[in-house]
Design an enzyme around this catalytic site. Structure first.
Site, PDB file in Angstrom:
ATOM      1  N   SER A 128       0.895  -1.167  -0.006  1.00 30.53           N
ATOM      2  CA  SER A 128       0.050  -0.011  -0.178  1.00 30.53           C
ATOM      3  C   SER A 128       0.938   1.258  -0.171  1.00 30.53           C
ATOM      4  O   SER A 128       0.416   2.266  -0.148  1.00 30.53           O
ATOM      5  CB  SER A 128      -0.756   0.150   1.222  1.00 30.53           C
ATOM      6  OG  SER A 128      -0.364   0.146   2.350  1.00 30.53           O
ATOM      7  N   LYS A 166       0.227   4.533   6.631  1.00 30.02           N
ATOM      8  CA  LYS A 166      -0.534   5.319   5.730  1.00 30.02           C
ATOM      9  C   LYS A 166      -0.226   6.832   5.757  1.00 30.02           C
ATOM     10  O   LYS A 166       0.442   7.119   6.872  1.00 30.02           O
ATOM     11  CB  LYS A 166      -2.149   5.234   5.749  1.00 30.02           C
ATOM     12  CG  LYS A 166      -2.786   3.909   5.424  1.00 30.02           C
ATOM     13  CD  LYS A 166      -2.575   3.261   4.098  1.00 30.02           C
ATOM     14  CE  LYS A 166      -2.965   1.970   3.676  1.00 30.02           C
ATOM     15  NZ  LYS A 166      -2.543   0.898   4.618  1.00 30.02           N
TER      16      LYS A 166
END
EC number: 3.4.21.88
Length: 206
Positions: A128, A166
């Protein structure tokens, strides 16, 4: 052993390299340019200390007469090492670096660890964050903190009590945890718990 500062070590290495490649020692000006010293008097001061330590011999009547003496072993200053906890799992409700969360400890040079800060490492699983240069099986180095600025890469605990790495964005009514992979959607949450900010990446080559 003779212990040298980094600057003295750089000067000694440069003199040795010049003698090896050119057959004669560098001038004071050349030494200064090579090691980033603008003042010739500062270079002379370092040369005087090297001479006092028995590592070089100079002839004050000649501008390039510097002889390197190899009788002594030079001790290169070593970094101090900090043992950083590697987190194997993140459990809701207990501190991130609680003993039950720690798999092992990993030694890092102290220059990679901010002074006075609590730091941990976490293994990345998945892709990710590949556009941020963080890949599957990498270890991120994380400074423990519970706040973040927009755009910073964080380790966050989601509402499902799962830890994720993230990029953090605080919007008007929610938090957006943005992956760095165009094939993945952001995570939108009303509440998020920040565990730390990513300050580095460690990778092994297979």
């Amino acid at each position: 052993m003779t212990k040298l500062s980094k600057r003295q070590l750089d000067i000694l290495r440069f003199i040795k390299e010049e003698v090896k490649t050119k057959g004669y020692p560098p001038s004071v000006r050349e030494i200064g340019e090579a090691v980033g010293l603008a003042s010739s008097s500062t270079v002379h001061g370092h040369l005087a200390r090297l001479e006092t330590k028995g590592l070089i011999r100079r002839d004050p009547t000649k501008p390039r007469a510097i002889e390197v003496l190899d009788e002594e072993e030079v001790q290169i200053p070593k970094s101090q090492v900090v043992n950083v906890p590697v987190i194997g799992k993140v459990t809701a409700g207990i501190p991130i670096t609680a003993v039950e969360n720690i798999d092992e400890y990993f030694p890092l040079p102290d220059r990679m660890v901010p002074p006075g800060e609590h730091v941990f490492m976490l293994e990345i699983m998945g892709e990710s964050m590949i556009d941020a240069g963080i890949f599957d099986k990498d270890y991120v180095i994380v400074k423990q903190q519970n706040t973040a600025n927009n755009g910073e890469i964080v380790v966050a605990m989601t509402e499902d009590d799962e830890a994720t790495v993230k990029r953090f964005y605080k919007e008007d009514n929610y938090v957006r945890l943005q992956p760095e992979n165009p094939t993945m959607e952001p995570i939108i949450l009303q509440n998020v718990s920040i565990l730390g900010k990513v300050i580095g990446v460690f990778r092994t080559v297979h």
